[in-house]
Structures are given as structure tokens and as C-alpha cells.
Design a protein around this motif. Structure first.
Motif, PDB file in Angstrom:
ATOM      1  N   GLY A 105       0.799  -1.227   0.000  1.00 24.74           N
ATOM      2  CA  GLY A 105       0.000   0.000   0.000  1.00 24.74           C
ATOM      3  C   GLY A 105       0.824   1.265   0.000  1.00 24.74           C
TER       4      GLY A 105
ATOM      5  N   SER B 291      -5.500   3.147 -11.192  1.00 26.50           N
ATOM      6  CA  SER B 291      -5.797   4.565 -11.383  1.00 26.50           C
ATOM      7  C   SER B 291      -4.450   5.248 -11.637  1.00 26.50           C
ATOM      8  CB  SER B 291      -6.463   5.136 -10.134  1.00 26.50           C
ATOM      9  OG  SER B 291      -5.507   5.196  -9.096  1.00 26.50           O
TER      10      SER B 291
ATOM     11  N   ALA C  80      -4.411  -0.662  -1.384  1.00 24.33           N
ATOM     12  CA  ALA C  80      -5.451  -1.638  -1.705  1.00 24.33           C
ATOM     13  C   ALA C  80      -6.002  -2.342  -0.474  1.00 24.33           C
ATOM     14  CB  ALA C  80      -4.897  -2.666  -2.686  1.00 24.33           C
TER      15      ALA C  80
HETATM   16  O1  PMV Z   1      -1.982  -0.806  -2.767  1.00 31.64           O
HETATM   17  P1  PMV Z   1      -1.569   0.122  -3.861  1.00 31.64           P
HETATM   18  O2  PMV Z   1      -0.475   1.058  -3.464  1.00 31.64           O
HETATM   19  O3  PMV Z   1      -1.305  -0.610  -5.148  1.00 31.64           O
HETATM   20  O4  PMV Z   1      -2.832   1.083  -4.148  1.00 31.64           O
HETATM   21  C1  PMV Z   1      -4.007   0.611  -4.762  1.00 31.64           C
HETATM   22  C2  PMV Z   1      -5.001   1.708  -4.794  1.00 31.64           C
HETATM   23  C3  PMV Z   1      -6.333   1.351  -5.466  1.00 31.64           C
HETATM   24  O5  PMV Z   1      -7.137   2.532  -5.411  1.00 31.64           O
HETATM   25  C4  PMV Z   1      -7.055   0.242  -4.704  1.00 31.64           C
HETATM   26  C5  PMV Z   1      -6.165   0.916  -6.911  1.00 31.64           C
HETATM   27  C6  PMV Z   1      -5.661   2.041  -7.806  1.00 31.64           C
HETATM   28  O6  PMV Z   1      -5.004   1.721  -8.826  1.00 31.64           O
HETATM   29  O7  PMV Z   1      -5.954   3.216  -7.541  1.00 31.64           O
END
Ligand code: PMV
Length: 335
Positions: free
Chosen positions: A116, A161, A293
Motif C-alpha cells: 500500500g 488509477s 489496496a
Molecule cells: O496498494 P496500492 O499502493 O497498489 O494502491 C491501490 C489503490 C487502489 O485505489 C485500490 C487501486 C488504484 O489503482 O488506484
């Protein structure tokens, strides 16, 4: 030899909802991935990666990205890391119009994988910048962000995103809503991070939220409410907001608590994330939430005192706790 680094990030607000067009506010932190690239005179790519976590494990291998390295790390994490490096190499070859360029690549990172904190975005951003510069091209930051987004989206099969990659490329606090990405001013925040030593599967967690949204109107409303929290958070972050510094942090924390509750209701928290969030709150943090996530990985809390850090270090399920500084620089050209 060319060396670039790029920062990880925490989400102050808005992960998951950002996938459905709501705004999100990630904020870059001084935990970085550093990528060293040296051009080869053949078209092979060799990758050496080390310290891909805080303390938890070390990955050391050398081989073509198509080979499975023999390391003591969960295979999906290694595969994911290799996928991002491959995708970054492809973007660099494309940007420099050098489809047969080969590289020796070393990745060092103090951002835990899949936890995250945007490790994949940081590796992708730094990798694209270093490999294109090694081929004699300098890409503007906006193009690095765009190409890193495309690389991530490819590896994550469209479930990405622009938030992580934009934030890592430009640094500081940013606001992302759909394709609209911009830097925003943010005060210095007393960020504390707790890490449970684990990781979540972003694709699976995003798919889970999507399924809930399709099934239940109230899950749809929950995502919209997260968007609402983000808009409130943004107003508070604005340095011109008519609010005292202490009230600002307290109110930002309250919004983070709300945001965590809604993420929990969407099924993306976990027992260890929840216990770190509660440990932070009970230690007097202004607020705490999971970041990224979910499923496992990190929480982010706001606390200017040492209390949260100390409490997290004694919380079962918390493997590491540390303070994070806001990274004002995004991608950094080290050599
Ligand atoms: O866990 P991370 O750092 O890959 O963040 C994911 C964030 C989400 O909003 C769940 C997906 C995204 O691509 O924005």
C-alpha cells in the motif's frame, strides 16, 4: 550508468473509490525505490533486486526477467515486481525508439512490496526515467507519469488509477480524479506508518469492491461517500483554509477514521490492519486508516507525539512502525 529514484506514497484519502472516478489524495513519502540502469550491447535484460522490503526479506538474483528467480519471497510478489520492471523497460524502449535495447538493472527499495506504499509505481517511475536517460533521452515528468501509468495498467490488467504513478513522478501531495491529476499544497503532516509484514492482492481487492458495488446499492453509495470525504479533506489541506493548525490535523484525522470505516465495510481491511488502526487511535493519534489496496500491508496515522509509534511497536501483528516525511521531490535523477 544511470540512476533514478522515486518515492512511495500513502493515501491520505480515497483509495478504491478513485477507481470509479471519485477523487483521491495520495501524498509522496521519503521511502524510495532506486533503479540503476546500464545499457548492454545485446538485447538482454538482467535484473538484480535487493532489499525489496524493510527488513522482512531480501531478493537477490540475476537472470532474464523471463526466468523465475530462486528466492525466499512469495512468488506472486516477485512475479509482480518483475512484471513492473519488464513494463518499464518496454516503455523506455518505446520512448527512445530503441526496441532492441538491453539493460543491466539493479533495483533497491526501502518500500515494502505490495503493502500500500506504492512500491510498484516507484519502481516503474524510476525504471522508466533511468532507462530512457541511459538511452540518451530525457522525458518530461508528465510523460514519465503517463508512461508509468500505462505500464502499471498493463501489469494490473487495467485495474489501475493514475494516482500512484502520478504521485511518485511529481512528489508532494496530489489530487487525482479520473484523468485529471494535479499537485496540491499540503501542510507538513506528522505521518506514522505501521506495517504488518504482509501484502494484499490489489487486483483481487479491486475486483471484490467492484462486485459489491454491482450487487448492493449501498456499496455504491459507500464509494460515493468516500469521494465526499476526500472533498472535505482537500478543503482542509488547503493552506488558505480558515482553520487553526491543531484543528486542521484533528479534523483530517477524523476524516481518515471515517475513510477507514468505509473501506472496512467494503471488505478491504484485515484483522492486522484494524488492530494497528485501533492501536494508533488508542495511543492518541488524530486518526488512522489503511493505505492502498488493503488486505494487509500498511496503515497511516497522524500523530506529532511519539505515542503512536511506540504503541504500534508493541502491537501484535505490527512488524514495523516508522515515521514518514513528505517527499517534496518526485522522480530524482541521482546519476
Ligand atoms: O496498494 P496500492 O499502493 O497498489 O494502491 C491501490 C489503490 C487502489 O485505489 C485500490 C487501486 C488504484 O489503482 O488506484
Amino acid at each position: 550508468m544511470t540512476v533514478s529514484s522515486a518515492p512511495g506514497k500513502v493515501y491520505l484519502f480515497g483509495e478504491h473509490a478513485v477507481v470509479y472516478g471519485e477523487p483521491a489524495v495520495p501524498c509522496a513519502i521519503e521511502q524510495r525505490a532506486t533503479v540503476t540502469v546500464e545499457a548492454r550491447d545485446d538485447d538482454h535484460v538482467r535484473v538484480q533486486a535487493s532489499d525489496l522490503s524493510l527488513d522482512g526479506f531480501t531478493v537477490e538474483y540475476t537472470g532474464s526477467t523471463a526466468d523465475r528467480p530462486d528466492v525466499d519471497v512469495p512468488a506472486p510478489l516477485v512475479e509482480a515486481a518483475m512484471g513492473y520492471i519488464d513494463a518499464a523497460v518496454e516503455q523506455a524502449r518505446d520512448a527512445a525508439d530503441a526496441p532492441d535495447a538491453g539493460f543491466d538493472i539493479t533495483v533497491e527499495s526501502d518500500i515494502p512490496l505490495g503493502a500500500g506504499l506504492g512500491s510498484s509505481a516507484a519502481v516503474t517511475v524510476a525504471g522508466i526515467d533511468a532507462a530512457t536517460r541511459e538511452l540518451g533521452h530525457r522525458l518530461p515528468t508528465g510523460e514519465i507519469a503517463n508512461r508509468a501509468y500505462r505500464a502499471e495498467a498493463e501489469v494490473q490488467e487495467g485495474q489501475a488509477s493514475r494516482a500512484d504513478t502520478f504521485c511518485s513522478a511529481v512528489g508532494g501531495a496530489v489530487r487525482v480524479e479520473g484523468d485529471d491529476c494535479r499537485s496540491i499544497d499540503a501542510p507538513d503532516l506528522p505521518i506514522v506508518i505501521g506495517f504488518d509484514g504482509g501484502a494484499g492482492d490489489t487486483g483481487e481487492l479491486v475486483a471484490g469492491v467492484r462486485a459489491l458495488k454491482e450487487r448492493y446499492d449501498f456499496a455504491d453509495d459507500t464509494v460515493a461517500t468516500i469521494g465526499n470525504i476526500v472533498r472535505n479533506g482537500e478543503r482542509l489541506l488547503d493552506p488558505d483554509a480558515d482553520v487553526e493548525a491543531d484543528d486542521r490535523i484533528a479534523e483530517l484525522g477524523r476524516l481518515m477514521d471515517f475513510n477507514h470505516g468505509l473501506l472496512e465495510s467494503l471488505g478491504v481491511s484485515s484483522r492486522s490492519l484494524d488492530s494497528m488502526v485501533w492501536a494508533a487511535r488508542e495511543a492518541g493519534a488524530h486518526g488512522a486508516k489503511l493505505t492502498g489496496a488493503g488486505g494487509g500491508g500498511c496503515i497511516v496515522a497522524l500523530d506529532p507525539t511519539p505515542e503512536t509509534l511506540t504503541a504500534l511497536r508493541f502491537t501484535p501483528g505490527c512488524e514495523e512502525a516508522f515515521r514518514a516525511e513528505l517527499a517534496t521531490d518526485g522522480v530524482r535523477r541521482v546519476a
